[in-house]
Structure formats: C-alpha cells, structure tokens
Write a protein that holds these residues in place. Structure first.
Motif, PDB file in Angstrom:
ATOM      1  N   PHE A  14       0.819  -1.213   0.000  1.00  9.11           N
ATOM      2  CA  PHE A  14       0.000   0.000   0.000  1.00  9.11           C
ATOM      3  C   PHE A  14       0.853   1.263   0.000  1.00  9.11           C
ATOM      4  O   PHE A  14       0.502   2.257  -0.635  1.00  9.11           O
ATOM      5  N   ILE A  15       2.006   1.226   0.709  1.00  7.63           N
ATOM      6  CA  ILE A  15       2.910   2.378   0.682  1.00  7.63           C
ATOM      7  C   ILE A  15       3.408   2.616  -0.738  1.00  7.63           C
ATOM      8  O   ILE A  15       3.483   3.742  -1.210  1.00  7.63           O
ATOM      9  N   SER A  16       3.720   1.491  -1.447  1.00  6.03           N
ATOM     10  CA  SER A  16       4.210   1.618  -2.817  1.00  6.03           C
ATOM     11  C   SER A  16       3.156   2.194  -3.732  1.00  6.03           C
ATOM     12  O   SER A  16       3.427   2.998  -4.606  1.00  6.03           O
ATOM     13  N   ILE A  17       1.868   1.780  -3.516  1.00  3.89           N
ATOM     14  CA  ILE A  17       0.782   2.263  -4.362  1.00  3.89           C
ATOM     15  C   ILE A  17       0.591   3.761  -4.189  1.00  3.89           C
ATOM     16  O   ILE A  17       0.497   4.523  -5.148  1.00  3.89           O
ATOM     17  N   PHE A  18       0.494   4.177  -2.955  1.00  2.00           N
ATOM     18  CA  PHE A  18       0.178   5.578  -2.671  1.00  2.00           C
ATOM     19  C   PHE A  18       1.413   6.469  -2.650  1.00  2.00           C
ATOM     20  O   PHE A  18       1.311   7.677  -2.527  1.00  2.00           O
ATOM     21  N   GLY A  19       2.585   5.864  -2.768  1.00  2.00           N
ATOM     22  CA  GLY A  19       3.807   6.644  -2.871  1.00  2.00           C
ATOM     23  C   GLY A  19       4.368   7.054  -1.527  1.00  2.00           C
ATOM     24  O   GLY A  19       3.638   7.226  -0.550  1.00  2.00           O
ATOM     25  N   PHE A  20       5.651   7.167  -1.476  1.00  2.94           N
ATOM     26  CA  PHE A  20       6.353   7.613  -0.277  1.00  2.94           C
ATOM     27  C   PHE A  20       7.523   8.431  -0.771  1.00  2.94           C
ATOM     28  O   PHE A  20       8.316   7.963  -1.593  1.00  2.94           O
ATOM     29  N   LYS A  21       7.630   9.650  -0.314  1.00  2.06           N
ATOM     30  CA  LYS A  21       8.646  10.551  -0.860  1.00  2.06           C
ATOM     31  C   LYS A  21       9.456  11.205   0.244  1.00  2.06           C
ATOM     32  O   LYS A  21       8.914  11.594   1.283  1.00  2.06           O
ATOM     33  N   VAL A  22      10.742  11.326  -0.007  1.00  2.00           N
ATOM     34  CA  VAL A  22      11.675  11.980   0.910  1.00  2.00           C
ATOM     35  C   VAL A  22      12.297  13.176   0.200  1.00  2.00           C
ATOM     36  O   VAL A  22      12.733  13.058  -0.949  1.00  2.00           O
ATOM     37  N   ILE A  23      12.318  14.324   0.878  1.00  2.33           N
ATOM     38  CA  ILE A  23      12.962  15.512   0.313  1.00  2.33           C
ATOM     39  C   ILE A  23      13.956  16.077   1.326  1.00  2.33           C
ATOM     40  O   ILE A  23      13.629  16.253   2.501  1.00  2.33           O
ATOM     41  N   MET A  24      15.135  16.346   0.852  1.00  2.90           N
ATOM     42  CA  MET A  24      16.155  17.011   1.670  1.00  2.90           C
ATOM     43  C   MET A  24      16.220  18.480   1.278  1.00  2.90           C
ATOM     44  O   MET A  24      16.292  18.818   0.096  1.00  2.90           O
ATOM     45  N   VAL A  25      16.178  19.357   2.280  1.00  5.79           N
ATOM     46  CA  VAL A  25      16.338  20.794   2.067  1.00  5.79           C
ATOM     47  C   VAL A  25      17.696  21.193   2.636  1.00  5.79           C
ATOM     48  O   VAL A  25      17.967  20.984   3.821  1.00  5.79           O
ATOM     49  N   THR A  26      18.549  21.748   1.797  1.00  5.47           N
ATOM     50  CA  THR A  26      19.885  22.132   2.255  1.00  5.47           C
ATOM     51  C   THR A  26      19.874  23.533   2.858  1.00  5.47           C
ATOM     52  O   THR A  26      18.961  24.325   2.615  1.00  5.47           O
ATOM     53  N   ASP A  27      20.920  23.825   3.625  1.00  3.27           N
ATOM     54  CA  ASP A  27      21.127  25.221   4.004  1.00  3.27           C
ATOM     55  C   ASP A  27      21.886  25.893   2.857  1.00  3.27           C
ATOM     56  O   ASP A  27      22.018  25.318   1.769  1.00  3.27           O
ATOM     57  N   VAL A  28      22.395  27.071   3.074  1.00  5.99           N
ATOM     58  CA  VAL A  28      23.017  27.813   1.970  1.00  5.99           C
ATOM     59  C   VAL A  28      24.291  27.155   1.443  1.00  5.99           C
ATOM     60  O   VAL A  28      24.763  27.483   0.355  1.00  5.99           O
ATOM     61  N   GLY A  29      24.836  26.202   2.212  1.00  9.60           N
ATOM     62  CA  GLY A  29      26.034  25.506   1.749  1.00  9.60           C
ATOM     63  C   GLY A  29      25.773  24.695   0.494  1.00  9.60           C
ATOM     64  O   GLY A  29      26.595  24.658  -0.418  1.00  9.60           O
ATOM     65  N   GLY A  30      24.624  24.036   0.429  1.00 10.80           N
ATOM     66  CA  GLY A  30      24.230  23.288  -0.754  1.00 10.80           C
ATOM     67  C   GLY A  30      25.072  22.057  -1.033  1.00 10.80           C
ATOM     68  O   GLY A  30      26.073  21.786  -0.365  1.00 10.80           O
ATOM     69  N   LEU A  31      24.636  21.307  -2.034  1.00  9.45           N
ATOM     70  CA  LEU A  31      25.385  20.132  -2.454  1.00  9.45           C
ATOM     71  C   LEU A  31      26.672  20.552  -3.181  1.00  9.45           C
ATOM     72  O   LEU A  31      26.769  21.662  -3.677  1.00  9.45           O
ATOM     73  N   GLY A  32      27.621  19.628  -3.209  1.00  6.13           N
ATOM     74  CA  GLY A  32      28.876  19.905  -3.891  1.00  6.13           C
ATOM     75  C   GLY A  32      29.992  20.324  -2.964  1.00  6.13           C
ATOM     76  O   GLY A  32      31.077  20.673  -3.423  1.00  6.13           O
ATOM     77  N   ASP A  33      29.753  20.267  -1.624  1.00  2.68           N
ATOM     78  CA  ASP A  33      30.801  20.669  -0.691  1.00  2.68           C
ATOM     79  C   ASP A  33      31.818  19.562  -0.449  1.00  2.68           C
ATOM     80  O   ASP A  33      32.862  19.781   0.142  1.00  2.68           O
ATOM     81  N   GLY A  34      31.488  18.348  -0.889  1.00  2.00           N
ATOM     82  CA  GLY A  34      32.414  17.239  -0.702  1.00  2.00           C
ATOM     83  C   GLY A  34      32.518  16.759   0.721  1.00  2.00           C
ATOM     84  O   GLY A  34      33.367  15.921   1.043  1.00  2.00           O
ATOM     85  N   SER A  35      31.647  17.261   1.624  1.00  2.00           N
ATOM     86  CA  SER A  35      31.704  16.826   3.018  1.00  2.00           C
ATOM     87  C   SER A  35      30.303  16.729   3.620  1.00  2.00           C
ATOM     88  O   SER A  35      29.583  15.769   3.375  1.00  2.00           O
ATOM     89  N   PHE A  36      29.905  17.723   4.406  1.00  2.00           N
ATOM     90  CA  PHE A  36      28.700  17.641   5.226  1.00  2.00           C
ATOM     91  C   PHE A  36      27.417  17.431   4.420  1.00  2.00           C
ATOM     92  O   PHE A  36      26.671  16.469   4.636  1.00  2.00           O
ATOM     93  N   MET A  37      27.140  18.298   3.459  1.00  2.00           N
ATOM     94  CA  MET A  37      25.913  18.195   2.679  1.00  2.00           C
ATOM     95  C   MET A  37      25.911  16.945   1.799  1.00  2.00           C
ATOM     96  O   MET A  37      24.921  16.206   1.736  1.00  2.00           O
ATOM     97  N   ASP A  38      27.017  16.716   1.128  1.00  2.00           N
ATOM     98  CA  ASP A  38      27.104  15.556   0.247  1.00  2.00           C
ATOM     99  C   ASP A  38      27.005  14.254   1.033  1.00  2.00           C
ATOM    100  O   ASP A  38      26.409  13.271   0.567  1.00  2.00           O
TER     101      ASP A  38
END
Length: 357
Positions: A14-38
């Motif tokens: 039932f979870i698969s049917i109705f979908g389950f979604k995860v979203i990550m919101v970064t701080d201003v550092g953003g992805l690509g830092d090669g450490s904490f965010m990544d």
C-alpha cells in the motif's frame, strides 16, 4: 507468524501504491561541498534506493529560503530533512505547521519536542580529537591549525576536539606542538579558504584541519599548489615519496572521507557519519519505527571516527596509528572523555594514560 508476514507485505504494498517521498532541504552551503551536505545526501539516496522510494533535494540559496523551501517540501513529501544548524529555527516553525509530515533535522536539536520531529547531533569533538592527535604526531614544523566556518556549536566542538588532540599528544610525548584556530565566517567561500590557508602556511603551519564545508575546497587548492610546486611530482607515488622525506603540507578532511578529492594532499579525515544519520531517518520513517527526539552519535555509536587513510597511511608511523586505536578504545570504554567546551579544554589532562606497547 504467516499472517503477520502477509500483513507486513500488504503494508509495504500500500505504501508503494500511494507513494512515499523523501525531500532534503539544504542550508546555503548546498550540495557539492564534498563533506557535510554531500555526506547527508548520500545516506538519503542509499536508503531510498534500497527501499524503492522517491527522493529529491531542494537547495537553499539564502537563509530567507529556509521556511518556503521547507514548507514546499512538507506539502509534497512524507519525510523532510533539514540539514545544517542554521536551519533549526525555521525547521521547528514549519514542522509545527505540518504535524502529518515526518521531519528529520541534521546537526541540531531543541527542547521543542514535537512528535513528528527526529534530530541527530554528533560528538564532533571525538572525531577531530583523533585528527588533532594525528596532526601533532605528523607535523614537521610544530605548527598545526583548524579553519572553522561559522562559529556555531558543531564547528566549535570540532575546534575544541582538534585542539584537545594536539594537547593530548603534547602531554603524552613531552612535545610543544602549537595548535591554532581561525574562522572563515562562511561555509561557501573557497577563495577565503585558500587565502587563510596561504596565510597559515606562511606562518609555518603544515597541517590544517577543515571544519568549514565548501570553503575547504580553497584549502585543498592551496595545499595542492604548494605541494606540486615543491615536489614536481608527476604522479601519486612520486608525491608520497616527496612528502615522506620532506616538509610538505596536508589538509585534514571533515565529515566524510575526503581523501579521494586530492589523493596524497589530504592526510586523513575526521569522520562524522551524517550519512548514517540520514539513512536511519529514512528507514525509521518508512518502516514505522519512528521515535521522536534527539539521537546523539559519537565514537561509541560509530558516528564519529577517523578515516582509513587510503592513500597516506604508509606515511604514518605504526606507533602513532596504534596510539590512535588505543585512544579510540578508551573513548568507547568511557575511560577517556573528550572535552566539548572551552572550560573542559582548559582543564583537559591525559597524563595518566599509559600505552600497553
């Protein structure tokens, strides 16, 4: 037992049917830092791929984006991750408005105990203690340093642990290695990181711990330029030979094993398992094992540590490696408590430790 198995399968169906979604919101550092965010993002991706669920990321360009980005995520996702201490106030405001959505905070906590909120914090001082001890044992100039980003509590703990590691080495070996702390006051300025690194090297500092996110990309650049200029190395083997015999420069990575970003130029990394935290957050929400409140991870919980040193381990004396492993054992057993505040650092003494080798 058979009926229970069927019920579990139906739940996943039932979870698969109705979908389950995860979203990550970064701080201003953003992805690509090669450490904490990544590192945090990698744990989310791993969990979601294993469970076959949808995932996405929303990157914040400035602090005013936090509330709208978190709100947008909460409207379309089942689990929302907020990553970074600077997001804590916005995180709790939005989590309170969306009680039907799970919220996971990485690197902060609060006394605001909402049932839909789980947070993860770390004993950063324990991982950086190990790299500080390593730096003190490896420096050829007697001067090491740590560059912090913004002086928020997690970064301050990083700095205190690093300086405690230097202090411990001095006390146990009768040396006088100097440990210095400077702040870049930013997590997103490689140019500033490079300038600070060049200034520290001009003062005689030869090993620098990073605790400044994407700003550390400038540390790597400065160290690579100096090592390559002095060594004239054509490959990694020649670089390591030069560093073994001469006065070269090293960065110490932070949060994840950063050595792959500049093989040979990064001696080791203080590991902060943000990937473990984010992985657990996804799994607990998806599997119905959610527990609100804060989870603190340190060496004992395998949430902090030191990297495997895949390129540079051969440069480190066996005796020094053995001492670090013994110190890890003492921390796990509760016989060695790493300071996390300035007062504790000032009072820190380890002279009673005797290595059994």
């Amino acid at each position: 037992m058979k009926k229970l198995f069927v019920v579990v399968l139906l739940g996943v169906f039932f979870i698969s049917i109705f979908g389950f979604k995860v979203i990550m919101v970064t701080d201003v550092g953003g992805l690509g830092d090669g450490s904490f965010m990544d590192g945090t993002w990698s744990g989310i991706v791993k969990a979601c791929k294993e469970l076959g669920i949808e995932y996405d990321v929303i990157q914040s360009k400035e602090q005013s984006d936090y509330i709208p980005n978190l709100s947008k995520a909460a409207e379309i996702a089942d689990v929302v991750f907020a990553v970074g201490f600077l997001m804590s106030d916005s995180f709790y405001k939005v989590a309170e408005q969306y009680p039907g959505t799970y919220f996971v905070g990485i690197d902060f906590t609060s006394e605001n105990n909402l049932p839909n909120v789980m947070t993860f914090t770390f004993k950063e001082q324990e991982g950086s203690f190990l790299t500080g001890y390593l730096a003190a044992g490896m420096t050829k100039t007697g001067k090491v340093a740590i560059i912090g980003g913004i002086p928020i509590p997690p970064v301050q703990r990083y700095a205190i642990g690093f300086l405690a590691g230097v202090k411990a080495y001095n006390q146990l070996h009768g040396t006088n290695v100097e440990g210095k702390l400077v702040y870049a006051n930013t997590f997103i300025d490689p140019k500033k990181g490079k300038e600070l690194t060049q200034a520290l090297m001009s003062e005689g500092v030869d090993i620098i711990q990073q605790a400044c996110g994407g700003t550390a990309l400038g540390i790597i650049e400065a160290i690579k330029e100096e090592n390559n200029k002095c060594s004239n190395a054509k490959n990694l083997s020649e670089l390591l030979d030069y560093l073994y015999d001469n006065n070269g420069y090293f960065m110490l990575g932070g949060d994840v094993e950063q050595e792959w970003q500049a093989p040979g130029h990064i001696l080791a990394s203080a590991i902060k398992r943000v990937d473990v935290a984010s992985y657990l957050g996804v799994v607990k929400a998806f599997n119905g094992e959610w527990t609100s409140g804060n989870v603190e991870l340190g060496i004992k919980e395998d949430g902090e540590g030191i990297s495997r040193m895949p390129f540079t381990k051969g440069l480190v004396p066996n005796r020094l490696l053995a001492e670090i492993e013994y110190l890890i054992k003492l921390v796990k057993e509760g016989q060695l408590v790493i300071p996390s505040t300035e007062d504790e650092l000032n009072a820190f003494r380890v002279k009673k430790i005797e290595f059994p080798f």
